[in-house]
Write an enzyme that holds these catalytic residues in place. Structure first.
Site, PDB file in Angstrom:
ATOM      1  N   HIS A 158      59.125 -27.790  -9.889  1.00  0.00           N
ATOM      2  CA  HIS A 158      58.138 -28.129  -8.978  1.00  0.00           C
ATOM      3  C   HIS A 158      57.072 -29.184  -9.656  1.00  0.00           C
ATOM      4  CE1 HIS A 158      54.479 -27.557  -6.444  1.00  0.00           C
ATOM      5  NE2 HIS A 158      55.387 -27.109  -5.637  1.00  0.00           N
ATOM      6  N   CYS A 192      57.760 -31.597  -3.559  1.00  0.00           N
ATOM      7  CA  CYS A 192      56.452 -31.332  -2.694  1.00  0.00           C
ATOM      8  C   CYS A 192      55.625 -32.341  -2.546  1.00  0.00           C
ATOM      9  CB  CYS A 192      55.747 -30.206  -3.886  1.00  0.00           C
ATOM     10  SG  CYS A 192      54.102 -29.657  -3.220  1.00  0.00           S
ATOM     11  N   HIS A 248      58.920 -28.801  -0.133  1.00  0.00           N
ATOM     12  CA  HIS A 248      57.459 -28.278   0.219  1.00  0.00           C
ATOM     13  C   HIS A 248      57.094 -29.366   0.938  1.00  0.00           C
ATOM     14  CE1 HIS A 248      56.834 -25.037  -3.303  1.00  0.00           C
ATOM     15  NE2 HIS A 248      57.917 -25.037  -2.580  1.00  0.00           N
ATOM     16  N   ASP A 288      54.639 -24.923   3.232  1.00  0.00           N
ATOM     17  CA  ASP A 288      53.926 -24.688   2.032  1.00  0.00           C
ATOM     18  C   ASP A 288      52.571 -24.147   2.580  1.00  0.00           C
ATOM     19  OD1 ASP A 288      53.274 -24.698  -0.416  1.00  0.00           O
ATOM     20  OD2 ASP A 288      53.266 -26.696  -0.838  1.00  0.00           O
ATOM     21  N   HIS A 289      51.468 -24.875   2.172  1.00  0.00           N
ATOM     22  CA  HIS A 289      50.012 -23.921   2.308  1.00  0.00           C
ATOM     23  C   HIS A 289      49.922 -24.198   3.852  1.00  0.00           C
ATOM     24  CE1 HIS A 289      49.035 -24.993  -1.999  1.00  0.00           C
ATOM     25  NE2 HIS A 289      50.062 -23.876  -1.810  1.00  0.00           N
ATOM     26  N   TYR A 336      48.240 -19.085   1.890  1.00  0.00           N
ATOM     27  CA  TYR A 336      49.496 -18.556   2.490  1.00  0.00           C
ATOM     28  C   TYR A 336      49.180 -17.720   3.893  1.00  0.00           C
ATOM     29  CZ  TYR A 336      52.051 -20.668  -0.925  1.00  0.00           C
ATOM     30  OH  TYR A 336      52.629 -21.656  -1.702  1.00  0.00           O
TER      31      TYR A 336
END
Ligand code: DNO
Length: 397
Positions: free
Chosen positions: A237, A275, A302, A355-356, A372
């Site tokens: 990542h 990501c 991501h 992802d977020h 999350y």
């Protein structure tokens, strides 16, 4: 026809306020999970892995990706425990493979995982987002952490704006900023004290980017041959934020860094987590281009968006808004899928997660891990799957 990306959702385990039952309503079919209760460096036993796998499968999901098997600092600094920890890491990979879990995410960030100054940044519509506010970071480093040498890292203008920012904070806001910056590993509620953090920082004295890269190459050369035999695909990542902080080197931040990772030991087992949120915090990352050039190495996606601000700050925007052209990214991901199909590869349905997400609506009533929330991520996933479908239809795929 090209199969869809595999839609996954991160779940932090039985202590997560977001239940598997709730996740089943998002449309995700895969779970991204880790055994957060096992300290970094220790072996994940087959028994513990199976126990978790059973819970995930009983709820109707597949455990698609492990995020993450953390790499202990001893490996990053080439400390005395390095060999033992590498052995343990390989043992964990063996156990994961025996349980049929084959995609393993990790990162190579020293001391800290991802870092934000603000975990409750209110947007005009009342949603709450995560933010990295550069003046808050400078103020923390210079005046709260009082890191020796920090003044050499910032321009006079940055130092001035840090002081102004610090003076605007109440005592309570200073504590909040400190706790946000010192948050420990994802999936835990641990927060380091300043003294502990300084202790960790001092372990990295003399470890510059070049040494850290060499230590990463050593780690990869040690584990990838086993990962290959086990059919495990490792995927690093990127750093978040993707630049050095607190005097610590960051070495998985740019396209060149990603190239260095895959070239350290060329193998399908030595891959990348793409990501867009992490890499997108740098204005000089060409995200669609990275997909085109390095997409063959992606084992996990991501997808999220950040809005960059001129002073290096950024906040997390809606998944299809912000500074990254998500359409162009998705289009190149779909083209990557096509390349894989044409080449006879079987890993076409690359696991993807939103992802977020923002905190929205009922999310405010749950004590979820920062980024999350369930509704915010559901919104992100819904937008991404719509985008994917639109891109595929428009390309006739
Ligand atoms: C943040 C995550 C990271 C990520 C690790 C991977 O939400 O994307 O914490 O899991 O850095 O090892």
């Amino acid at each position: 026809m090209i199969s869809n990306l595999e839609q996954t959702f991160r779940w932090y385990g039985p202590n997560d306020a977001v239940t598997l039952k709730a996740i089943s309503q998002t449309g995700a079919t895969g779970i991204v999970n880790a055994l957060h209760h096992i300290p970094s460096g220790e072996v994940w036993s087959l028994e513990e892995i199976k126990k978790r796998k059973d819970i995930i499968e009983a709820a109707g999901f597949k455990w698609s990706v492990v995020e993450s098997v953390n790499v202990p600092d001893s490996i990053k600094i080439a400390g005395p425990d390095r060999e033992r920890h590498i052995k343990n890491y390989i043992e964990t990979l063996k156990n994961l493979s025996a349980a049929g879990i084959k995609i393993v995410c990790y990162n190579f960030m020293p001391v800290l995982d991802w870092t934000r100054s603000d975990i409750d940044y209110h947007l005009p519509n009342g949603a709450s987002a995560l933010r990295f506010h550069a003046p808050a970071w400078w103020a923390f480093d210079l005046y709260i952490l009082e890191r020796p040498g920090a003044f050499n890292d910032f321009t006079p203008a940055q130092q001035e704006s840090a002081k102004k920012y610090l003076d605007s904070l109440s005592k309570q806001e200073i504590t909040r900023l400190t706790n946000n910056m010192m948050a420990g590993l994802p999936g835990t509620k641990d927060v380091m004290t300043i003294a502990q953090f300084k202790g960790f920082l001092s372990k990295y004295d003399g470890v510059d980017a070049k040494t850290l890269k060499a230590n990463m190459a050593y780690f990869l050369q040690a584990i990838i041959p086993d990962a290959e035999k086990l059919g495990i695909k490792m995927c690093v990542h990127p750093d978040d934020p993707p630049f050095p902080i607190f005097g610590l080197p960051r070495i998985v931040s740019t396209e060149k860094d990603l190239n260095d990772v895959v070239n350290a030991i060329p193998s399908t087992s030595n891959g990348l987590t793409f990501c867009t949120g992490s890499l997108g915090a740098r204005g000089d990352s060409d995200l669609p281009g990275i997909v085109e050039r390095l997409g063959q190495h992606f084992h996990f996606l991501h997808l999220r968006n950040v809005k960059r601000e001129p002073d290096g700050s950024f906040y997390e925007d809606n998944h299809l808004e912000g500074s990254t052209d998500m359409y162009a990214v998705m289009k190149n991901i779909v083209l990557e899928q096509q390349k894989r199909q044409d080449a006879g590869r079987t890993d076409i349905a690359i696991p993807m997660r939103p992802d977020h997400g923002h905190k929205l609506l009922d999310d405010f009533n749950y004590n979820t891990f920062p980024g999350y929330s369930v509704i915010g991520r559901l919104k992100g996933l819904a937008e991404l799957r719509g985008l994917e479908m639109g891109v595929k239809r428009s390309l006739g795929l």
